[in-house]
Design a protein around this motif. Structure first.
Motif, PDB file in Angstrom:
ATOM      1  N   GLY A 288       9.580  13.210  -8.568  1.00 33.31           N
ATOM      2  CA  GLY A 288       8.519  12.281  -8.929  1.00 33.31           C
ATOM      3  C   GLY A 288       9.059  10.932  -9.377  1.00 33.31           C
ATOM      4  N   VAL A 289      10.113  10.953 -10.199  1.00 30.80           N
ATOM      5  CA  VAL A 289      10.716   9.703 -10.667  1.00 30.80           C
ATOM      6  C   VAL A 289      11.280   8.908  -9.491  1.00 30.80           C
ATOM      7  CG1 VAL A 289      12.609   8.727 -12.024  1.00 30.80           C
ATOM      8  CG2 VAL A 289      11.217  10.574 -12.970  1.00 30.80           C
ATOM      9  N   ILE A 290      11.927   9.586  -8.560  1.00 33.49           N
ATOM     10  CA  ILE A 290      12.479   8.903  -7.375  1.00 33.49           C
ATOM     11  C   ILE A 290      11.368   8.239  -6.570  1.00 33.49           C
ATOM     12  CG2 ILE A 290      13.636   9.277  -5.162  1.00 33.49           C
ATOM     13  CD1 ILE A 290      15.269  11.487  -6.519  1.00 33.49           C
ATOM     14  N   LEU A 291      10.253   8.944  -6.394  1.00 32.79           N
ATOM     15  CA  LEU A 291       9.127   8.375  -5.645  1.00 32.79           C
ATOM     16  C   LEU A 291       8.532   7.168  -6.374  1.00 32.79           C
ATOM     17  CD1 LEU A 291       7.302  11.611  -4.412  1.00 32.79           C
ATOM     18  CD2 LEU A 291       8.589   9.978  -3.026  1.00 32.79           C
ATOM     19  N   ILE A 292       8.414   7.263  -7.703  1.00 35.60           N
ATOM     20  CA  ILE A 292       7.870   6.145  -8.479  1.00 35.60           C
ATOM     21  C   ILE A 292       8.767   4.917  -8.349  1.00 35.60           C
ATOM     22  CG2 ILE A 292       7.401   5.322 -10.813  1.00 35.60           C
ATOM     23  CD1 ILE A 292       6.491   8.174 -11.501  1.00 35.60           C
ATOM     24  N   LEU A 293      10.074   5.109  -8.465  1.00 42.72           N
ATOM     25  CA  LEU A 293      11.007   3.989  -8.344  1.00 42.72           C
ATOM     26  C   LEU A 293      10.970   3.391  -6.933  1.00 42.72           C
ATOM     27  CD1 LEU A 293      14.083   5.338 -10.361  1.00 42.72           C
ATOM     28  CD2 LEU A 293      12.407   3.608 -11.064  1.00 42.72           C
TER      29      LEU A 293
ATOM     30  N   GLU B 124      13.777  24.173 -12.664  1.00 41.06           N
ATOM     31  CA  GLU B 124      13.101  23.420 -13.713  1.00 41.06           C
ATOM     32  C   GLU B 124      13.478  21.948 -13.668  1.00 41.06           C
ATOM     33  OE1 GLU B 124      12.414  23.691 -18.563  1.00 41.06           O
ATOM     34  OE2 GLU B 124      13.850  25.007 -17.544  1.00 41.06           O
ATOM     35  N   ARG B 125      12.488  21.102 -13.767  1.00 38.45           N
ATOM     36  CA  ARG B 125      12.598  19.638 -13.787  1.00 38.45           C
ATOM     37  C   ARG B 125      12.938  19.039 -12.434  1.00 38.45           C
ATOM     38  NH1 ARG B 125       9.399  19.765 -17.652  1.00 38.45           N
ATOM     39  NH2 ARG B 125      10.224  20.377 -19.686  1.00 38.45           N
ATOM     40  N   ARG B 126      13.154  19.858 -11.381  1.00 38.59           N
ATOM     41  CA  ARG B 126      13.467  19.293 -10.074  1.00 38.59           C
ATOM     42  C   ARG B 126      12.274  18.503  -9.520  1.00 38.59           C
ATOM     43  NH1 ARG B 126      17.046  21.521  -6.442  1.00 38.59           N
ATOM     44  NH2 ARG B 126      18.161  22.237  -8.315  1.00 38.59           N
ATOM     45  N   MET B 127      11.061  19.030  -9.716  1.00 40.12           N
ATOM     46  CA  MET B 127       9.871  18.328  -9.262  1.00 40.12           C
ATOM     47  C   MET B 127       9.709  17.008 -10.005  1.00 40.12           C
ATOM     48  SD  MET B 127       7.228  18.635  -7.135  1.00 40.12           S
ATOM     49  CE  MET B 127       6.641  20.324  -6.917  1.00 40.12           C
ATOM     50  N   GLY B 128      10.030  17.014 -11.295  1.00 38.91           N
ATOM     51  CA  GLY B 128       9.947  15.783 -12.071  1.00 38.91           C
ATOM     52  C   GLY B 128      10.929  14.733 -11.590  1.00 38.91           C
ATOM     53  N   VAL B 129      12.139  15.155 -11.240  1.00 44.43           N
ATOM     54  CA  VAL B 129      13.147  14.222 -10.709  1.00 44.43           C
ATOM     55  C   VAL B 129      12.655  13.608  -9.406  1.00 44.43           C
ATOM     56  CG1 VAL B 129      15.465  14.041  -9.739  1.00 44.43           C
ATOM     57  CG2 VAL B 129      15.079  15.375 -11.823  1.00 44.43           C
TER      58      VAL B 129
ATOM     59  N   ILE C 109       0.834  -1.205   0.000  1.00 44.32           N
ATOM     60  CA  ILE C 109       0.000   0.000   0.000  1.00 44.32           C
ATOM     61  C   ILE C 109       0.864   1.249   0.000  1.00 44.32           C
ATOM     62  CG2 ILE C 109      -1.600   1.360   1.404  1.00 44.32           C
ATOM     63  CD1 ILE C 109      -2.886  -1.290   2.260  1.00 44.32           C
ATOM     64  N   VAL C 110       1.907   1.257   0.821  1.00 45.36           N
ATOM     65  CA  VAL C 110       2.823   2.401   0.841  1.00 45.36           C
ATOM     66  C   VAL C 110       3.470   2.586  -0.530  1.00 45.36           C
ATOM     67  CG1 VAL C 110       4.978   3.294   1.808  1.00 45.36           C
ATOM     68  CG2 VAL C 110       3.285   2.258   3.316  1.00 45.36           C
ATOM     69  N   GLY C 111       3.847   1.482  -1.151  1.00 41.55           N
ATOM     70  CA  GLY C 111       4.425   1.568  -2.489  1.00 41.55           C
ATOM     71  C   GLY C 111       3.457   2.160  -3.496  1.00 41.55           C
ATOM     72  N   SER C 112       2.190   1.787  -3.396  1.00 37.38           N
ATOM     73  CA  SER C 112       1.173   2.335  -4.304  1.00 37.38           C
ATOM     74  C   SER C 112       1.005   3.839  -4.102  1.00 37.38           C
ATOM     75  CB  SER C 112      -0.169   1.627  -4.082  1.00 37.38           C
ATOM     76  OG  SER C 112      -0.062   0.246  -4.375  1.00 37.38           O
ATOM     77  N   PHE C 113       0.978   4.270  -2.834  1.00 38.62           N
ATOM     78  CA  PHE C 113       0.870   5.695  -2.545  1.00 38.62           C
ATOM     79  C   PHE C 113       2.050   6.465  -3.123  1.00 38.62           C
ATOM     80  CE2 PHE C 113      -2.217   4.834   0.992  1.00 38.62           C
ATOM     81  CZ  PHE C 113      -3.210   5.695   0.527  1.00 38.62           C
ATOM     82  N   LEU C 114       3.261   5.914  -2.985  1.00 39.17           N
ATOM     83  CA  LEU C 114       4.444   6.588  -3.517  1.00 39.17           C
ATOM     84  C   LEU C 114       4.380   6.679  -5.048  1.00 39.17           C
ATOM     85  CD1 LEU C 114       7.332   5.121  -1.322  1.00 39.17           C
ATOM     86  CD2 LEU C 114       6.254   7.368  -1.162  1.00 39.17           C
ATOM     87  N   ASP C 115       3.868   5.628  -5.679  1.00 36.11           N
ATOM     88  CA  ASP C 115       3.716   5.662  -7.141  1.00 36.11           C
ATOM     89  C   ASP C 115       2.758   6.774  -7.570  1.00 36.11           C
ATOM     90  OD1 ASP C 115       5.465   3.634  -7.677  1.00 36.11           O
ATOM     91  OD2 ASP C 115       3.954   2.060  -7.740  1.00 36.11           O
ATOM     92  N   VAL C 116       1.616   6.867  -6.876  1.00 33.41           N
ATOM     93  CA  VAL C 116       0.631   7.896  -7.220  1.00 33.41           C
ATOM     94  C   VAL C 116       1.209   9.290  -7.004  1.00 33.41           C
ATOM     95  CG1 VAL C 116      -1.594   8.899  -6.576  1.00 33.41           C
ATOM     96  CG2 VAL C 116      -1.356   6.420  -6.767  1.00 33.41           C
ATOM     97  N   LEU C 117       1.851   9.482  -5.856  1.00 37.64           N
ATOM     98  CA  LEU C 117       2.427  10.786  -5.547  1.00 37.64           C
ATOM     99  C   LEU C 117       3.526  11.142  -6.543  1.00 37.64           C
ATOM    100  CD1 LEU C 117       2.251  13.098  -3.495  1.00 37.64           C
ATOM    101  CD2 LEU C 117       3.979  11.923  -2.123  1.00 37.64           C
ATOM    102  N   GLY C 118       4.372  10.164  -6.858  1.00 43.15           N
ATOM    103  CA  GLY C 118       5.437  10.413  -7.821  1.00 43.15           C
ATOM    104  C   GLY C 118       4.901  10.744  -9.204  1.00 43.15           C
ATOM    105  N   ALA C 119       3.849  10.041  -9.622  1.00 43.40           N
ATOM    106  CA  ALA C 119       3.250  10.311 -10.931  1.00 43.40           C
ATOM    107  C   ALA C 119       2.666  11.722 -10.985  1.00 43.40           C
ATOM    108  CB  ALA C 119       2.158   9.279 -11.223  1.00 43.40           C
ATOM    109  N   LEU C 120       2.051  12.157  -9.893  1.00 47.39           N
ATOM    110  CA  LEU C 120       1.499  13.511  -9.852  1.00 47.39           C
ATOM    111  C   LEU C 120       2.602  14.560  -9.915  1.00 47.39           C
ATOM    112  CD1 LEU C 120      -1.348  13.169  -7.205  1.00 47.39           C
ATOM    113  CD2 LEU C 120      -1.614  13.762  -9.611  1.00 47.39           C
ATOM    114  N   TYR C 121       3.694  14.344  -9.183  1.00 46.95           N
ATOM    115  CA  TYR C 121       4.804  15.293  -9.216  1.00 46.95           C
ATOM    116  C   TYR C 121       5.424  15.363 -10.606  1.00 46.95           C
ATOM    117  CZ  TYR C 121       4.876  15.802  -4.113  1.00 46.95           C
ATOM    118  OH  TYR C 121       4.562  16.094  -2.813  1.00 46.95           O
TER     119      TYR C 121
END
Length: 250
Positions: A225-230, A218-223, A14-26
């Motif tokens: 997000g990628v870290i959270l998704i991984l 620029e792109r810091r939020m995207g980075v 569940i925690v992993g799923s939350f991190l994926d969602v949060l990372g995708a939004l970022y």
């Protein structure tokens, strides 16, 4: 042999799923320029929802964390979104609605733990307390929504202490109404302390976080997000590693 329980394995996923969602939004926030659109509000909802969910869930249990986190995240995001646009406070009828939504979340979470009678009483009392707070001028964003430095003030500490006492008394009164004598002090203390600590953190950190999100390179939020998704992917893969390594599941 090492072992893990079904509940622990489910919690990790569940925690992993939350991190994926949060990372995708970022990530989407950064790519699509979400700071000027509805995506920013959605990102706020998830971010503050996770913060409230963890803050309430750790001392009060998963059910209370999910219910209070969802209600708090949605309402706080809507209020901060309006404040960030320099539109001032919502009309009072909307503040009443936000109070009802948060009270409903508190009531559902508390009722899951101590029964429907307790939950109903706690939901009504916390809703009334929040409406009274709005009437007295206490609302999210009252200290501003964007500042470039963390700032401590005695008024913020006083507000946190006031909410600690208020929610603690609401828990005590609800237990008395529901005749849960042995639980009233313990639950009142737990919910009061959790609310006070979260209030202090939100009032202290949120304005700075809002400023950082708008002024991040620029792109810091995207980075991020990628870290959270991984990270979420790694946590969700634990269940498969458990099967592959023949770890006993109890």
């Amino acid at each position: 042999m090492n072992s893990i329980t079904h509940h622990q394995l489910a919690a990790i996923s569940i925690v992993g799923s939350f991190l994926d969602v949060l990372g995708a939004l970022y990530l989407a926030y950064d790519i699509l320029g979400g700071k000027h659109g509805p995506l920013r509000t959605l990102t706020r909802m998830v971010t503050y929802g996770v913060l409230f969910g963890v803050g309430y869930g750790l001392p009060l249990g998963l059910a209370f964390g999910i219910a209070a986190g969802a209600a708090g995240g949605v309402t706080l995001a809507l209020e901060f979104s309006r404040n960030s646009q320099m539109l001032g406070r919502h009309p009072f009828r909307y503040e009443v609605l936000f109070s009802v939504i948060r009270g409903l979340g508190f009531g559902i979470g508390a009722g899951w733990i101590h029964g429907p009678e307790f939950g109903a009483a706690f939901g009504v009392l916390t809703t009334g307390a929040q409406i009274a707070g709005y009437r007295l001028g206490m609302y999210p964003g009252m200290y501003g929504t964007e500042i470039h430095a963390l700032r401590f003030t005695w008024s913020r500490l006083w507000l946190a202490l006031l909410r600690t006492a208020g929610y603690g008394l609401a828990g005590y009164a609800s237990a008395t109404i529901a005749h849960h004598e042995m639980h009233r002090v313990m639950f009142g203390e737990d919910v009061g302390l959790a609310t006070g600590i979260l209030t202090a953190l939100i009032n202290f950190l949120a304005p700075y976080v809002e400023w950082v999100s708008d002024n991040m390179a620029e792109r810091r939020m995207g980075v991020l997000g990628v870290i959270l998704i991984l990270s979420g992917f790694c946590l969700q893969s634990v269940q498969y590693w458990v099967a592959l390594l023949d770890v006993q599941v109890r």
